[in-house]
Motif scaffolding. Structure first.
Motif, PDB file in Angstrom:
ATOM      1  N   TYR A  19       5.016  11.053   2.882  1.00 45.08           N
ATOM      2  CA  TYR A  19       3.789  10.185   3.206  1.00 45.08           C
ATOM      3  C   TYR A  19       3.404  10.266   4.887  1.00 45.08           C
ATOM      4  N   GLY A  47       2.129   7.683  -7.559  1.00 44.07           N
ATOM      5  CA  GLY A  47       1.499   7.834  -6.195  1.00 44.07           C
ATOM      6  C   GLY A  47       1.285   9.157  -5.953  1.00 44.07           C
ATOM      7  N   SER A  48       0.642   9.522  -4.751  1.00 38.00           N
ATOM      8  CA  SER A  48       0.451  11.001  -4.224  1.00 38.00           C
ATOM      9  C   SER A  48       1.552  11.638  -3.727  1.00 38.00           C
ATOM     10  N   TYR A  49       2.745  10.794  -3.208  1.00 38.53           N
ATOM     11  CA  TYR A  49       3.780  11.025  -2.434  1.00 38.53           C
ATOM     12  C   TYR A  49       5.007  11.069  -3.145  1.00 38.53           C
ATOM     13  N   ASN A  89       1.406   4.363  -2.762  1.00 40.38           N
ATOM     14  CA  ASN A  89       1.314   5.723  -2.646  1.00 40.38           C
ATOM     15  C   ASN A  89       2.424   6.466  -2.671  1.00 40.38           C
ATOM     16  N   VAL A  90       3.725   5.925  -2.777  1.00 38.28           N
ATOM     17  CA  VAL A  90       4.952   6.514  -3.023  1.00 38.28           C
ATOM     18  C   VAL A  90       5.496   6.129  -4.146  1.00 38.28           C
ATOM     19  N   PHE A 126       1.024  -1.341   0.122  1.00 39.37           N
ATOM     20  CA  PHE A 126       0.045  -0.018   0.067  1.00 39.37           C
ATOM     21  C   PHE A 126       0.832   1.207  -0.094  1.00 39.37           C
ATOM     22  N   VAL A 127       1.918   1.196   0.970  1.00 40.38           N
ATOM     23  CA  VAL A 127       2.925   2.588   0.799  1.00 40.38           C
ATOM     24  C   VAL A 127       3.311   2.596  -0.437  1.00 40.38           C
TER      25      VAL A 127
END
Length: 84
Positions: free
Chosen positions: A35, A27-29, A22-23, A18-19
């Motif tokens: 994050y 991803g968002s970060y 997102n990274v 999941f991390v």
């Protein structure tokens, strides 16, 4: 005064996946630190909102009480009551 803290966190399996999602470039970060800082800020905001909501409930109850139930207090009495 603000200080910097370095932490080590170990995650694996689904949380690690999941991390990673997102990274990344998609991803968002840009990085894990960004994050984690955002997660901590959001949790802080949530805790502050919960405290504010509890205060609103207390104030709503206080303002709904009949006026004759109010008792004048000195500043020292309020301080003593809040310390108990």
């Amino acid at each position: 005064m603000s200080r910097t803290m370095t932490m080590t966190v170990r995650i694996s399996g689904a949380l690690s996946d999941f991390v990673t999602a997102n990274v990344s470039e998609n991803g968002s970060y840009e990085n894990i630190s960004e994050y984690v800082r955002d997660l901590i800020r959001r949790d802080k905001e949530r805790a502050e909102m919960e405290a504010f909501d509890r205060l609103k409930v207390e104030l709503t109850l206080a303002f709904a009480a009949p006026e004759e139930s109010y008792k004048p207090l000195t500043a020292l009495e309020v301080i003593a009551r809040n310390r108990a």
